[in-house]
Design a protein around this motif. Structure first.
Motif, mmCIF file in Angstrom:
data_model
loop_
_atom_site.group_PDB
_atom_site.id
_atom_site.type_symbol
_atom_site.label_atom_id
_atom_site.label_comp_id
_atom_site.label_asym_id
_atom_site.label_seq_id
_atom_site.Cartn_x
_atom_site.Cartn_y
_atom_site.Cartn_z
ATOM 1 N N LEU A 58 0.833 -1.206 0.000
ATOM 2 C CA LEU A 58 0.000 0.000 0.000
ATOM 3 C C LEU A 58 0.867 1.255 0.000
ATOM 4 O O LEU A 58 0.642 2.187 -0.786
ATOM 5 N N SER A 59 1.866 1.288 0.903
ATOM 6 C CA SER A 59 2.693 2.485 1.032
ATOM 7 C C SER A 59 3.461 2.763 -0.254
ATOM 8 O O SER A 59 3.515 3.907 -0.715
ATOM 9 N N ALA A 60 4.057 1.723 -0.822
ATOM 10 C CA ALA A 60 4.872 1.929 -2.016
ATOM 11 C C ALA A 60 3.995 2.364 -3.185
ATOM 12 O O ALA A 60 4.327 3.288 -3.931
ATOM 13 N N THR A 61 2.836 1.704 -3.339
ATOM 14 C CA THR A 61 1.970 2.028 -4.466
ATOM 15 C C THR A 61 1.458 3.459 -4.359
ATOM 16 O O THR A 61 1.492 4.224 -5.330
ATOM 17 N N LEU A 62 1.020 3.823 -3.161
ATOM 18 C CA LEU A 62 0.491 5.172 -2.972
ATOM 19 C C LEU A 62 1.588 6.222 -3.162
ATOM 20 O O LEU A 62 1.377 7.242 -3.823
ATOM 21 N N SER A 63 2.770 5.961 -2.595
ATOM 22 C CA SER A 63 3.872 6.925 -2.717
ATOM 23 C C SER A 63 4.199 7.170 -4.182
ATOM 24 O O SER A 63 4.330 8.311 -4.622
ATOM 25 N N VAL A 64 4.338 6.081 -4.945
ATOM 26 C CA VAL A 64 4.747 6.228 -6.338
ATOM 27 C C VAL A 64 3.608 6.818 -7.169
ATOM 28 O O VAL A 64 3.823 7.699 -8.010
ATOM 29 N N ALA A 65 2.370 6.364 -6.901
ATOM 30 C CA ALA A 65 1.236 6.866 -7.677
ATOM 31 C C ALA A 65 1.063 8.373 -7.480
ATOM 32 O O ALA A 65 0.717 9.092 -8.420
ATOM 33 N N LEU A 66 1.312 8.851 -6.265
ATOM 34 C CA LEU A 66 1.195 10.288 -6.024
ATOM 35 C C LEU A 66 2.409 11.038 -6.560
ATOM 36 O O LEU A 66 2.303 12.195 -6.982
ATOM 37 N N ALA A 67 3.566 10.364 -6.538
ATOM 38 C CA ALA A 67 4.796 11.041 -6.955
ATOM 39 C C ALA A 67 4.777 11.372 -8.446
ATOM 40 O O ALA A 67 5.345 12.382 -8.860
ATOM 41 N N ILE A 68 4.112 10.537 -9.242
ATOM 42 C CA ILE A 68 4.149 10.762 -10.694
ATOM 43 C C ILE A 68 3.526 12.110 -11.079
ATOM 44 O O ILE A 68 4.188 12.930 -11.724
ATOM 45 N N PRO A 69 2.254 12.387 -10.686
ATOM 46 C CA PRO A 69 1.713 13.705 -11.058
ATOM 47 C C PRO A 69 2.475 14.880 -10.431
ATOM 48 O O PRO A 69 2.602 15.930 -11.067
ATOM 49 N N VAL A 70 2.981 14.692 -9.214
ATOM 50 C CA VAL A 70 3.723 15.790 -8.587
ATOM 51 C C VAL A 70 5.012 16.056 -9.358
ATOM 52 O O VAL A 70 5.357 17.210 -9.653
ATOM 53 N N ALA A 71 5.724 14.983 -9.721
ATOM 54 C CA ALA A 71 6.961 15.157 -10.481
ATOM 55 C C ALA A 71 6.662 15.781 -11.838
ATOM 56 O O ALA A 71 7.391 16.654 -12.315
ATOM 57 N N ARG A 72 5.548 15.363 -12.452
ATOM 58 C CA ARG A 72 5.200 15.926 -13.763
ATOM 59 C C ARG A 72 4.937 17.425 -13.628
ATOM 60 O O ARG A 72 5.397 18.229 -14.434
ATOM 61 N N ALA A 73 4.202 17.782 -12.570
ATOM 62 C CA ALA A 73 3.904 19.197 -12.347
ATOM 63 C C ALA A 73 5.198 19.985 -12.138
ATOM 64 O O ALA A 73 5.390 21.057 -12.714
ATOM 65 N N LEU A 74 6.105 19.420 -11.325
ATOM 66 C CA LEU A 74 7.369 20.118 -11.071
ATOM 67 C C LEU A 74 8.210 20.205 -12.330
ATOM 68 O O LEU A 74 8.930 21.176 -12.542
ATOM 69 N N ALA A 75 8.118 19.172 -13.179
ATOM 70 C CA ALA A 75 8.959 19.146 -14.386
ATOM 71 C C ALA A 75 8.527 20.202 -15.387
ATOM 72 O O ALA A 75 9.344 20.742 -16.118
#
Lengths: 518, 325
Positions: A58-75
């Protein structure tokens, strides 16, 4: 293998990988060898394994799933303070867990800021303790790291690709399909596996926020086997199961992610044309703001809590700080010596050796590794006299999987983009390293070194098993303060630790990035 | 040449060390901390023994015993300081400890006649709360109340184990029912004492499992009289901390001297305001001002050391079953 991929042989990397595997598995073997009898695994151990895996998935999936849009926004967005925010993304991850837990509770706890606000409008306090609390804490630790690693992936897409995309009239959706998705497919499985491995071995976080023995993880079961029952066989067996679980996650990630790089470019500054309309800008802005709040509020709580205690620090805390900085620097140097050859070996096609050995360090139980080292060293030399070197070594093992995740994409791009050219020029390995590899990987090396130094700084780890009275590190001193009622001084020490960790991280990261794109 | 000089330096240093016998004591972390009892006790003993006393922090309670077991007969330790009565029987079973010959007029709530271990301090486990709270008078009242508590995990923490033994000795076969009643009062279970106490101070719970002596720290060191310990009418479980000499010590006489020193004024007077426990032998000057304000339980509970490990295993199974629902 069709010939060589670049002008250095993977031999050094393979040797480093073998060394890492030996250093991790050797102690486990030593514990097994020392074990006598024991009762094998009981139902409680299996329950612990089930809980560990559930919360880690759960932790890994949620962390990565949330990280993708945040990283895209930052990029794709530039804004004032972006560089600072990107540096602070490293902060939660490098905090000693107990400090981070107190920071989180200051915001989300029963008497935290949110509960206080809720009580003003007559709502009951937030119920943070339970599986969701464990996952929340793990996301707090790992979302920023995953974001930072994925952000690197965007930076690796050559500027020319975005230029071409703009000429072809790509909108955000087209970029996602043709540029971003292939990059994510390469990176995300490996990052997921690393986060999974970290969460799998969680102990204090899972127990404190899990709310009771339902939240028993494998690491706690190892503690119980070792300390409560002195059943070394069961402790080692559980440690091996933990390693096998993380290893399977790593193997799955390897199998899922294709091994090619992003392709070469001319190293121009990336400019983005696919930034969409105001709606998308608002969405990106909201994502970045929410992530920043989620990360910064607990950090702010740690700072606010610690300021008063800074003046009450006993002198030993300053000595311990110096010791911790030295351990961190030693870990960083050793990490570079191991990780760079391993990354180059992976770039030459030896993926399993580099990646597989790398992830072991995260899955290894500090208690079992520490005990194993103890059994191995004890006949020859007093283990306490080696407390600091062993701490540095274990910190390297922990940091290695992250360093590899950071270094491998750049090493791969370098080998694929320039390896044949280097071979055709018959470059000597030394020139290849000095003129091509190091300049092209400088930014990554800086980031990896910063992360290792900071991680090592904040690790309580094995030092607690070995330390004598004089050789305490800063996290250990902080813990000792907490253990003798001196809560305020402990909060001050935590703030000092946060500042030193972030400082080290920032220095290495900045040296790596000097002159390069942030 | 440089190496020769270095080697010579090391040899001379070793020779200088060798002049004074070294007494190595394994103990727990907070004992050796600079603000703990260790430094003062080291100075006091070295003033009398013409020796070098070295404390080694080797984890608390069970970890300390595990360390000695791991090292076996080869251990460098001459003395282990910091076990409690839940562990002494298991420690004797290892055959690694030697009998002592210390006699003293102990101020313990129970009679002490252990042949292997010498007690140096003790305390009652208790729930600590803010003074204005109307504290429950026993576990049943606590279970029926809405009060929130933080406790420690018995598998990784000495106080956590103490609570387990407390409920078991007070309630016997009814212990599982008590735990089921407490389940909704327990905010969380922490790895160690520090985390639990920190959570309490941060306001995460109304009460925390600690010692009746905890309020003394706040009163004496922080001049803060707002903490109190709840008196439970079923009695309070005792923790008696002890030290013992290893059979394989290379300094048997020095070790004996230290154990005898342990029950004297110079050692005992350091304990109350550094370890925040009751001294095993009350110093002639009495307890420090402030200790008279502490809650004194009417009844002391203690499982005899010989039965400790049996009771412990049964109680742990019950605890896990009751709280894992």
């Amino acid at each position: 293998m069709a010939g060589r991929a670049q002008p250095v042989s993977p031999a050094a990397g393979l040797a480093a990988a073998a060394l890492v595997a030996a250093v991790i598995l050797g102690p486990v073997a030593a514990v097994l060898w020392r074990a006598e009898g024991g009762r094998g695994l009981g139902p409680a151990d299996w329950a612990a394994i089930r809980f560990s895996v559930t919360q880690a998935v759960l932790s890994a999936t949620l962390s990565v799933a949330l990280a993708i849009p945040v990283a895209r926004a930052l990029a794709r967005r530039g804004f004032p303070g972006r560089a600072v925010l990107v540096t602070l993304l490293g902060a939660p991850f490098i905090l000693p867990v107990i400090v981070a837990v107190f920071g989180l509770l200051a915001v989300f706890g029963r008497s935290g800021w949110i509960s206080d606000a809720a009580s003003l409008v007559g709502l009951p306090p937030l119920q943070i303790y339970g599986l969701h609390g464990v996952v929340l804490a793990h996301v707090f630790f790992n979302l920023p790291l995953a974001t930072r690693l994925i952000l690197q992936g965007w930076r690796d897409i050559p500027a020319e690709h975005f230029r071409l995309a703009a000429q072809l009239g790509f909108g955000p959706r087209d970029s996602t399909r043709w540029l971003e998705r292939p990059m994510l497919a390469r990176l995300v499985p490996g990052i997921w596996a690393v986060v999974f491995a970290i969460c799998l071995t969680s102990f204090a976080v899972a127990l404190t926020l899990g709310g009771g023995p339902r939240a028993t993880t494998v690491e706690l079961a190892i503690y119980q086997a070792f300390l409560f029952d002195f059943d070394l066989g069961r402790a080692a067996l559980l440690a091996l199961i933990q390693i096998a679980l993380a290893g399977s996650a790593a193997a799955l990630a390897l199998w899922l992610s294709p091994g090619e790089g992003s392709g070469g470019g001319l190293d121009r500054m990336t400019r983005r044309w696919d930034t969409g309309g105001p709606g998308l800008a608002l969405w990106d802005g909201a994502l970045i703001a929410l992530t920043a709040l989620f990360l910064l509020l607990p950090l702010a709580a740690i700072v606010a809590d610690g300021l008063g205690g800074l003046t009450r620090l006993p002198p030993q805390v300053w000595e311990a700080s110096l010791r911790s900085v030295l351990v961190a620097l030693a870990s960083t140097a050793l990490m570079l010596v191991l990780a760079l050859p391993m990354a180059l070996a992976v770039a030459s096609g030896r993926r399993l050796a580099g990646d597989g050995a790398g992830i072991l360090g995260l899955a290894a139980s500090p208690l079992v590794i520490g005990t194993g080292f103890f059994i191995l060293l004890n006949p020859w030399i007093s283990p306490a006299s080696l407390a600091l070197p062993v701490t540095a070594l274990v910190n390297v093992l922990m940091a290695l999987p992250f360093a590899l995740r950071i270094l491998i994409p750049a090493a791969r791009d370098t080998a694929q983009g320039y390896g044949r050219l280097g071979l055709s020029l018959d470059m000597r390995p030394r020139d290849w390293l000095a003129r091509v590899v190091l300049p092209r990987m400088r930014v990554r090396l800086g980031f990896a070194a910063g992360l290792t130094a900071a991680l090592s700084m904040g690790d309580l780890g094995v030092i607690a098993l070995f330390a004598d009275a004089e050789a305490a590190t800063l996290p250990l001193q902080m813990y000792r303060l907490m253990g003798s009622y001196q809560t305020e001084a402990a909060a001050g020490a935590a703030l000092l630790l946060l500042a030193l960790s972030l400082g080290l991280f920032w220095v290495f990261d900045a040296v790596g990035r000097r002159g390069a794109e942030a | 040449m440089k190496y020769l000089a270095f080697a010579a330096g090391v040899l001379t240093a070793t020779a200088a060390w060798a002049e004074k016998p070294v007494l190595t004591i394994y103990t727990y972390d907070s004992f050796v901390a600079d603000w703990g009892p260790g430094p003062q006790i080291e100075a006091a003993f070295e003033a009398t023994c013409d020796c070098d006393l070295q404390f080694v922090a080797a984890g608390d309670g069970a970890a300390l015993l595990a360390r000695v077991k791991l090292e076996g007969a080869r251990t460098d330790a001459d003395i282990v300081l910091g076990l409690d009565t839940n562990l002494t029987a298991a420690a004797v079973e290892t055959g690694l400890f030697a009998p002592h010959s210390v006699t003293a007029d102990y101020d313990l709530p129970v009679a002490w006649d252990d042949a292997t271990f010498v007690p140096y301090d003790w305390g009652y486990f208790a729930f600590v709360h803010n003074a204005e709270l109307a504290a429950p008078a026993n576990f049943r009242a606590l279970a029926e109340s809405d009060l929130k508590i933080v406790i420690q995990d018995p598998r990784s923490s000495t106080p956590g184990l103490g609570l387990l033994m407390w409920v078991k000795t007070a309630y016997g076969d009814e212990a599982p029912a008590i735990w089921e009643g407490l389940a909704d009062n327990i905010v969380t279970v922490t790895k160690g004492w520090s985390e639990a106490y920190g959570l309490f101070l941060d306001g995460e719970a109304d009460m925390v499992l600690s010692y009746t002596t905890s309020p003394a720290y706040h009163l004496i060191a922080e001049d803060d009289a707002t903490r109190a310990a709840a008196a439970f009418d079923e009695g309070h479980y005792l923790q008696i901390e002890v030290a013992g000499k290893l059979a394989g010590t290379d300094q048997p006489e020095l070790a004996d001297r230290f154990l005898a020193f342990m029950v004297t004024e110079a050692f005992q007077s350091v304990i109350p305001t550094t370890n925040w426990m009751y001294p095993a032998v009350t110093p002639e000057s009495g307890l420090p001002a402030g200790f008279e304000t502490l809650t004194v339980p009417e009844r002391a509970l203690l499982v005899p050391p010989a039965q400790a490990s049996e009771v412990r295993d049964a109680a742990l199974a019950e605890w896990l079953a009751a709280l894992s629902r």
